[in-house]
Every structure is written in structure tokens, then in C-alpha cells.
Design a protein around this motif. Structure first.
Motif, PDB file in Angstrom:
ATOM      1  N   LYS A  59       0.709  -1.039  -0.105  1.00  0.00           N
ATOM      2  CA  LYS A  59      -0.089   0.073   0.013  1.00  0.00           C
ATOM      3  C   LYS A  59       0.968   1.385   0.096  1.00  0.00           C
ATOM      4  CE  LYS A  59      -3.854  -2.212   2.402  1.00  0.00           C
ATOM      5  NZ  LYS A  59      -4.805  -1.992   3.586  1.00  0.00           N
ATOM      6  N   ALA A  60       1.938   1.239   0.701  1.00  0.00           N
ATOM      7  CA  ALA A  60       2.708   2.164   0.643  1.00  0.00           C
ATOM      8  C   ALA A  60       3.421   2.792  -0.482  1.00  0.00           C
ATOM      9  CB  ALA A  60       4.095   2.154   1.746  1.00  0.00           C
ATOM     10  N   LEU A  61       3.492   1.831  -1.524  1.00  0.00           N
ATOM     11  CA  LEU A  61       3.870   2.311  -2.960  1.00  0.00           C
ATOM     12  C   LEU A  61       3.096   2.942  -3.620  1.00  0.00           C
ATOM     13  CD1 LEU A  61       5.458  -1.539  -3.727  1.00  0.00           C
ATOM     14  CD2 LEU A  61       6.645   0.845  -2.922  1.00  0.00           C
ATOM     15  N   TYR A  62       1.775   3.226  -3.498  1.00  0.00           N
ATOM     16  CA  TYR A  62       0.715   3.608  -4.333  1.00  0.00           C
ATOM     17  C   TYR A  62       0.260   4.846  -3.724  1.00  0.00           C
ATOM     18  CZ  TYR A  62       0.763  -0.723  -6.742  1.00  0.00           C
ATOM     19  OH  TYR A  62       1.189  -2.102  -7.369  1.00  0.00           O
ATOM     20  N   ASP A  63      -0.192   5.857  -4.698  1.00  0.00           N
ATOM     21  CA  ASP A  63      -0.795   7.027  -4.603  1.00  0.00           C
ATOM     22  C   ASP A  63      -2.294   6.728  -4.168  1.00  0.00           C
ATOM     23  OD1 ASP A  63      -2.090   9.387  -3.988  1.00  0.00           O
ATOM     24  OD2 ASP A  63      -1.146  10.399  -5.737  1.00  0.00           O
ATOM     25  N   MET A  64      -2.719   6.371  -2.887  1.00  0.00           N
ATOM     26  CA  MET A  64      -4.126   6.094  -2.349  1.00  0.00           C
ATOM     27  C   MET A  64      -5.089   7.119  -2.587  1.00  0.00           C
ATOM     28  SD  MET A  64      -3.596   2.641  -2.077  1.00  0.00           S
ATOM     29  CE  MET A  64      -4.737   1.974  -1.137  1.00  0.00           C
ATOM     30  N   THR A  65      -4.590   8.310  -2.904  1.00  0.00           N
ATOM     31  CA  THR A  65      -5.580   9.519  -2.997  1.00  0.00           C
ATOM     32  C   THR A  65      -6.188   9.391  -4.552  1.00  0.00           C
ATOM     33  OG1 THR A  65      -3.964  10.986  -3.573  1.00  0.00           O
ATOM     34  CG2 THR A  65      -4.311  10.756  -1.190  1.00  0.00           C
ATOM     35  N   GLY A  69      -4.682   4.886  -8.596  1.00  0.00           N
ATOM     36  CA  GLY A  69      -3.785   4.265  -7.549  1.00  0.00           C
ATOM     37  C   GLY A  69      -4.297   3.262  -6.665  1.00  0.00           C
ATOM     38  N   LYS A  70      -5.478   3.433  -6.126  1.00  0.00           N
ATOM     39  CA  LYS A  70      -6.088   2.641  -5.425  1.00  0.00           C
ATOM     40  C   LYS A  70      -6.503   1.214  -6.030  1.00  0.00           C
ATOM     41  CE  LYS A  70      -8.755   4.315  -2.283  1.00  0.00           C
ATOM     42  NZ  LYS A  70     -10.136   5.099  -1.736  1.00  0.00           N
ATOM     43  N   TRP A  71      -6.946   1.085  -7.046  1.00  0.00           N
ATOM     44  CA  TRP A  71      -7.479   0.134  -8.024  1.00  0.00           C
ATOM     45  C   TRP A  71      -6.154  -0.686  -8.325  1.00  0.00           C
ATOM     46  CZ3 TRP A  71     -11.009   2.331 -12.299  1.00  0.00           C
ATOM     47  CH2 TRP A  71     -12.087   2.855 -11.706  1.00  0.00           C
ATOM     48  N   ALA A  72      -5.218  -0.053  -8.393  1.00  0.00           N
ATOM     49  CA  ALA A  72      -3.857  -0.831  -8.684  1.00  0.00           C
ATOM     50  C   ALA A  72      -3.301  -1.366  -7.668  1.00  0.00           C
ATOM     51  CB  ALA A  72      -2.846   0.257  -9.412  1.00  0.00           C
ATOM     52  N   CYS A  73      -3.581  -0.770  -6.519  1.00  0.00           N
ATOM     53  CA  CYS A  73      -2.912  -1.347  -4.974  1.00  0.00           C
ATOM     54  C   CYS A  73      -3.910  -2.701  -4.770  1.00  0.00           C
ATOM     55  CB  CYS A  73      -3.210  -0.514  -3.934  1.00  0.00           C
ATOM     56  SG  CYS A  73      -2.481  -0.929  -2.464  1.00  0.00           S
ATOM     57  N   GLU A  74      -4.926  -2.455  -4.860  1.00  0.00           N
ATOM     58  CA  GLU A  74      -6.016  -3.466  -4.586  1.00  0.00           C
ATOM     59  C   GLU A  74      -5.855  -4.705  -5.264  1.00  0.00           C
ATOM     60  OE1 GLU A  74      -9.939  -1.781  -5.206  1.00  0.00           O
ATOM     61  OE2 GLU A  74      -9.774  -0.551  -3.125  1.00  0.00           O
ATOM     62  N   HIS A  75      -5.382  -4.646  -6.708  1.00  0.00           N
ATOM     63  CA  HIS A  75      -5.058  -5.802  -7.588  1.00  0.00           C
ATOM     64  C   HIS A  75      -3.900  -6.434  -7.043  1.00  0.00           C
ATOM     65  CE1 HIS A  75      -5.293  -8.284 -11.095  1.00  0.00           C
ATOM     66  NE2 HIS A  75      -3.900  -8.099 -11.026  1.00  0.00           N
ATOM     67  N   GLU A  76      -2.872  -5.518  -6.714  1.00  0.00           N
ATOM     68  CA  GLU A  76      -1.558  -6.073  -6.059  1.00  0.00           C
ATOM     69  C   GLU A  76      -1.939  -6.984  -4.870  1.00  0.00           C
ATOM     70  OE1 GLU A  76       2.011  -6.474  -7.506  1.00  0.00           O
ATOM     71  OE2 GLU A  76       0.323  -5.763  -8.835  1.00  0.00           O
ATOM     72  N   ILE A  77      -2.637  -6.381  -3.985  1.00  0.00           N
ATOM     73  CA  ILE A  77      -2.989  -7.385  -2.831  1.00  0.00           C
ATOM     74  C   ILE A  77      -3.626  -8.453  -3.060  1.00  0.00           C
ATOM     75  CG2 ILE A  77      -4.462  -7.125  -0.889  1.00  0.00           C
ATOM     76  CD1 ILE A  77      -3.596  -4.177  -0.440  1.00  0.00           C
ATOM     77  N   LYS A  78      -4.649  -8.681  -4.182  1.00  0.00           N
ATOM     78  CA  LYS A  78      -5.301  -9.764  -4.366  1.00  0.00           C
ATOM     79  C   LYS A  78      -4.155 -10.821  -4.883  1.00  0.00           C
ATOM     80  CE  LYS A  78      -9.862  -7.969  -5.944  1.00  0.00           C
ATOM     81  NZ  LYS A  78     -10.786  -8.081  -6.991  1.00  0.00           N
TER      82      LYS A  78
END
Length: 361
Positions: A59-65, A69-78
Motif C-alpha cells: 500500500k505504501a507504494l501507491y498514491d491511495m488518494t 492508484g487505489k485500484w492498482a494497489c487492490e489488484h496487487e494485494i489480491k
């Protein structure tokens, strides 16, 4: 990989390119020496997070604002959760993951964001939980397009696209976990010392030309004699046909051939599957879901074919190239380039049906 997924990819690239071109008036390329350590650190952090199952580090790698960026992070976590689920099913532990990167181009946008196009050849090392000393190497090649923004001296991912090797299956809800794990751990590696020379030729060819998943000795390239069809529907069948012809010395004919452009039997996953079985050049060992075919997967030999059916259609083809320390079959393929990857990894949900084909060399 299905045609629809590639169509979506091309549309994404076109839209992304339009955005880049609109803002390109004062943009320019950036020195690779500046970009490389930034993206290398991002990839290293991801790899460590996969091993440690550390979602917060990702999560710390993505711009969650940003929504993108949030979508890309969620996919990585999956992906992290999927790899953990698969390893639990398999009875293995991933011991290390590392990537070799090739920066293909970079660009700085007017808004200060940085865009990088790169290739990542990622090596995964795993061992069965009761045999930690027997390490298996598999390698997956991915092609990335990443946009990053800088805040307080730190670069974060705003949006990201790459050929995800696990995208066709990010769930394991249909697997009989403990029963399958017990069976897998009961097996041993088979004796492949007396393989038909043609099967050895398939292995050699498949290992050399598996693109971004290869060792890098030949520049992570496909065989230049053949057109790369990844951007217009997929290159998996083209690669499998090459392996059988160039490596396995199966002769071309009026149905299965490549002359400037390949025939449907050569290029199409469905066409190749139908041709091999109907022509007598191969025979079906078994077809069905994972629980149905698992035991017979240990009959697969290097040079055989695994076909993957999704939504009632053959969507992908891979070539068997080896086995791990428990005799589990490993495959090579194009699209999401793979080198010696377990045959079901990335294809594990209940919608997937497998077809094992013995090729008669």
C-alpha cells in the motif's frame, strides 16, 4: 489469454498514449540512470512483500488518494493473497523472489509525473515444506507501463498496467485443499533421463524463446522468424506450434503451417487444440476441473500440451517443459511469458477446465 483481455489492453494503451501525447509538448525522456533505481526499489519492495505477506508495504507504494492508484494497489494485494493460497494448496513455501529489469523507455510529463515502460523477468524460488533443501526455480516475464508521482521526495504509483500472470485466476475456492496437498506431497520426481530426442528439442526451444521469462542470455526475445501476435489476440498457440515444429520436428502441412502468417491451426488456441487431437498427432489424456485432472497431471511429459478452457472456450495453450522435485509438471508459454511454471498456477478457479494432450513425436 483471451482475445477480450488483449482488446482491453490495446484500448488501454491507446488511451494512455493519447493522454501522454496531449501533455507531451514540453515532455522528454529521462536518463535511465535516474529512473532505474526508483522502479527497481518498487519492484524489490513488492517482491519482499509477497514473501512476507506484507500488504501494508505494498500500500505504501501507491498514491491511495487517486482512484487509479487505489485500484492498482487492490489488484496487487489480491495477487499476494492468491500466491499464498496457491502455495498452501501446493504444500510449498516461497523462499525468494527477485527481478531483472529492462527499461524500454521513460518520459516526464508536464505535471511532473514520470512514466516508465519496462520488462521484468522475475524468478520465484520455492521448496516443498517437508524438503526445504530442494529449491525449484520458476520464472515469469511481465511487461509494465507505470506512471508515478512525486510527493515529499517520494515516488508513488498513480496508475499501472502489466501482463498479470495471475489475472485469470485470483481465487482458490473450489480446491480440496488438504486432500490435494496430501496427494501432491506423496509424489516423487519421475525419471526423464531417456526422453525422446524430439521432446528434448522442445524443451531446448521453449526455454530459449520464452521471451521475458527466459534467462536473459538471448535478450528476453521471441524467435524473430515468427511474428509476435501478443497485441492482436495472443501468441500462446504460435509459440506452442513453434516448439512442436522447431524443437519437436513435427512437419508442417496444409492445415498446420506458418508461411508469412500462420494458419488458424497454428495460431489459434482453439484451432491448435482441435488440430492436434483430430489429426492424430496427439491424444487427449484427460479433461476436467483441477480436482478431476490432478492425478493424471503426473502422466504429462515434456513436449506435451496443456490447454486451458474458460467460459466454454479454449483460451490458452502451454507446453510442458519439466517437473519440480515432487514430479509436478512445469510449463512454458507466451502472452504472460512463463519458464518452468507449475501448470495450474494462475488458472485455479472453478471456471477453468484443463485439457492434457499427449503429443506423438
Amino acid at each position: 489469454m483471451s482475445f477480450k483481455r488483449f482488446a482491453r489492453f490495446i484500448l488501454f494503451i491507446l488511451l494512455f498514449s493519447i493522454v501522454l501525447n496531449i501533455t507531451a509538448f514540453s515532455e522528454g525522456s529521462i536518463e535511465e540512470s535516474y529512473v532505474f533505481p526508483i522502479v527497481e526499489n518498487i519492484i524489490k519492495t513488492k517482491n519482499k512483500a509477497f514473501i512476507a505477506q506484507d500488504e501494508e508495504a505494498v500500500k505504501a507504494l501507491y498514491d491511495m488518494t487517486r482512484t487509479s492508484g487505489k485500484w492498482a494497489c487492490e489488484h496487487e494485494i489480491k495477487r499476494i493473497r492468491y500466491l499464498k493460497n496457491w502455495s498452501d494448496k501446493q504444500g510449498v513455501v516461497f523462499t525468494d523472489i527477485n527481478s531483472n529489469l529492462v527499461i524500454r523507455w521513460t518520459r516526464m510529463k508536464d505535471n511532473g509525473n514520470m512514466v516508465a515502460n519496462m520488462l521484468a523477468s522475475t524468478s520465484y524460488y520455492y521448496a516443498y515444506e517437508d524438503r526445504p533443501e530442494d529449491i525449484t526455480l520458476m520464472r515469469i516475464g511481465t511487461y509494465h507501463l507505470v506512471e508515478m508521482t512525486q510527493k515529499d521526495g517520494k515516488w508513488s504509483i498513480v496508475r499501472e498496467w502489466y501482463t498479470d500472470p495471475f489475472a485469470d485466476s485470483l481465487e482458490l475456492d473450489n480446491l480440496k485443499m488438504e486432500q490435494n496437498k496430501k496427494f501432491i506431497l506423496s509424489n516423487e520426481a519421475r525419471d526423464f533421463s531417456n526422453l525422446n530426442p524430439r521432446r528434448l528439442g522442445v524443451i531446448e526451444y521453449a526455454d530459449r524463446y520464452c521471451g521475458a521469462a527466459a534467462s536473459g542470455e538471448h535478450g528476453y526475445s521471441y524467435n524473430p522468424k515468427y511474428k509476435n501476435y501478443n497485441s492482436i489476440g495472443g501468441d500462446c498457440a504460435n509459440f506452442a506450434s513453434q516448439c512442436m515444429h522447431e524443437g519437436g520436428k513435427l512437419r508442417k502441412n496444409s492445415v498446420w503451417n506458418y508461411d508469412k502468417e500462420g494458419s488458424m491451426a497454428w495460431l489459434s488456441a482453439r484451432g491448435l487444440y482441435s488440430y492436434i487431437v483430430s489429426s492424430g498427432r496427439g491424444s487427449l489424456i484427460v479433461s476436467g476441473n483441477y480436482n478431476t485432472v490432478l492425478k493424471l497431471s503426473y502422466k504429462l511429459l515434456p513436449g506435451d500440451i496443456v490447454a486451458y478452457e474458460k467460459n466454454g472456450k479454449i483460451a490458452h495453450i502451454s507446453v510442458v517443459t519439466g517437473q519440480d522435485s515432487r514430479g509436478y509438471a512445469l510449463v512454458n508459454c507466451h502472452n504472460t511469458d512463463r519458464y518452468r511454471v507449475p501448470w495450474d498456477l494462475g488458472w485455479s478457479n472453478k471456471k477453468i477446465k484443463f485439457h492434457f494432450i499427449r503429443v506423438h513425436y
